[in-house]
Design an enzyme around this catalytic site. Structure first.
Site, PDB file in Angstrom:
ATOM      1  N   ASP A   1       0.818  -1.211   0.000  1.00 18.11           N
ATOM      2  CA  ASP A   1       0.000   0.000   0.000  1.00 18.11           C
ATOM      3  C   ASP A   1       0.854   1.264   0.000  1.00 18.11           C
ATOM      4  OD1 ASP A   1      -2.340  -1.428  -0.066  1.00 18.11           O
ATOM      5  OD2 ASP A   1      -2.666  -1.376   2.099  1.00 18.11           O
TER       6      ASP A   1
ATOM      7  N   ARG B   1       2.146  14.011  26.849  1.00 12.47           N
ATOM      8  CA  ARG B   1       1.121  15.016  27.097  1.00 12.47           C
ATOM      9  C   ARG B   1      -0.142  14.727  26.291  1.00 12.47           C
ATOM     10  NH1 ARG B   1       2.889  19.919  29.283  1.00 12.47           N
ATOM     11  NH2 ARG B   1       1.164  20.972  28.270  1.00 12.47           N
TER      12      ARG B   1
ATOM     13  N   ALA C   1      -7.383   1.672   6.910  1.00 12.69           N
ATOM     14  CA  ALA C   1      -5.990   1.945   7.259  1.00 12.69           C
ATOM     15  C   ALA C   1      -5.902   2.357   8.737  1.00 12.69           C
ATOM     16  CB  ALA C   1      -5.417   3.013   6.320  1.00 12.69           C
TER      17      ALA C   1
ATOM     18  N   LEU D   1      -9.046   2.390  11.019  1.00  9.23           N
ATOM     19  CA  LEU D   1      -9.510   1.084  11.488  1.00  9.23           C
ATOM     20  C   LEU D   1      -8.782   0.672  12.757  1.00  9.23           C
ATOM     21  CD1 LEU D   1     -11.173  -1.509  11.011  1.00  9.23           C
ATOM     22  CD2 LEU D   1      -9.276  -2.347   9.614  1.00  9.23           C
ATOM     23  N   SER D   2      -7.457   0.902  12.785  1.00 13.12           N
ATOM     24  CA  SER D   2      -6.667   0.550  13.967  1.00 13.12           C
ATOM     25  C   SER D   2      -7.110   1.337  15.198  1.00 13.12           C
ATOM     26  CB  SER D   2      -5.180   0.816  13.701  1.00 13.12           C
ATOM     27  OG  SER D   2      -4.712   0.051  12.616  1.00 13.12           O
TER      28      SER D   2
END
Length: 300
Positions: free
Chosen positions: A79, A163, A194, A197-198
């Site tokens: 990709d 932070r 990509a 989704l994570s």
């Protein structure tokens, strides 16, 4: 199918550009396989000079400016190689087809061991062009502005790991939500498989024109991903003390956002042309790439 058009025939006066991921194992052999097929079938082709030199191959090469009219780009990699090829061809209205020698290869059409049959189909006109909507972003600060474009996603994130950052979002000029966390992902429907989704975002068919707003590690009770209309425009500002923020564009370009900048996200009217084989199914690809196959089914 909505968002796709069938193209008939091929113009062999146009050249084929081969863009390989030069550091992938086995890519040299795949370049030779593809170039030999093109040569046998009378299709003019070339590589970019730096790619041919890096691979040490005695094959036709040229620059984009001197190559003449390009009819097709074949990206050999995963990709990342597809995104690189799409970026190189911006504004040239040329379809890109991918042959996967990477790990996931969600944007690619076939895996490397199917390259010959895929070329047979493509040059027999057995393909469709999927027109994908990219996302855009304008960063404005002290009277100056910078514009960015991505096929998958643009991410606002923090530069200091320890932070939290506090980000206010405005949709079409109206205040929407204040997010605290590691950042926000603004993705296209193509980018839904990509980074978004994570981070817990939804999977969306790439034929749908929409924007996805997905929080990253939000430190709040309400942190649901949002699906927005493609006509919506999202303005982002940083609340409280100035924070050092970064902007990541398709994971390929990272820039620091000036302190106090206003950041606007939107869908772009232009499209990216990705070539697929006629029997390609987005839902089949999702299952094949992310899920276990039914008993007895070949994953290839």
């Amino acid at each position: 199918m909505v968002g796709k058009t069938q193209l008939l025939g091929n113009d062999h006066r146009k050249k084929v550009l081969i863009i390989p991921h030069v550091r992938k194992p086995g890519v040299k052999e795949l370049v030779l396989e593809v170039s030999n097929w093109l040569e046998r079938h009378g299709a003019p082709y070339f590589l970019l000079e730096r790619d041919a030199a890096t691979l040490g191959l005695d094959l036709p090469f040229a620059s984009l400016d001197s190559a003449g009219e390009i009819g097709l780009v074949i990206a050999l990699g995963g990709d990342g190689t597809m995104l690189h090829a799409i970026d190189l061809m911006r504004g040239m209205d040329v379809p890109v087809v991918g042959i996967n020698i990477g790990k996931l290869g969600f944007l690619t059409a076939v895996d490397a061991h199917h390259s010959v049959s895929a070329l047979d189909d493509i040059f027999a006109g057995k393909y469709v062009i999927s027109e994908r909507m990219p996302v855009g972003c304008t960063v404005s600060s002290t009277g100056e502005s910078s514009v960015y474009r991505a096929l998958n996603e643009i991410v606002v994130g923090k530069l200091i790991r320890e932070r939290l950052i506090h980000i206010s979002t405005y949709v079409n000029g109206l205040f929407f939500m204040r997010y605290s966390g590691d950042g926000l992902i603004f993705a296209s429907s193509t980018g839904s498989t990509a980074y978004s989704l994570s981070a817990g975002g939804p999977i969306v068919t790439p034929d749908l024109r929409c924007l996805l707003l997905t929080p990253i590690c939000a430190h709040m009770l309400f942190a649901r991903p949002m699906v927005l209309d493609a006509t919506d425009r999202v303005m982002v500002t940083v609340e409280g003390a100035p924070e050092r923020l970064s902007l990541s564009v398709d994971g390929r370009l990272d820039v620091e956002i000036p302190s106090g900048a206003a950041i606007e996200f939107y869908a772009l009217e232009e499209t990216v042309k990705i070539m697929e084989l006629v029997d390609a199914s987005f839902y089949g690809t999702v299952r094949r790439k992310f899920m276990r196959p039914p008993a007895g089914e070949d994953m290839s």
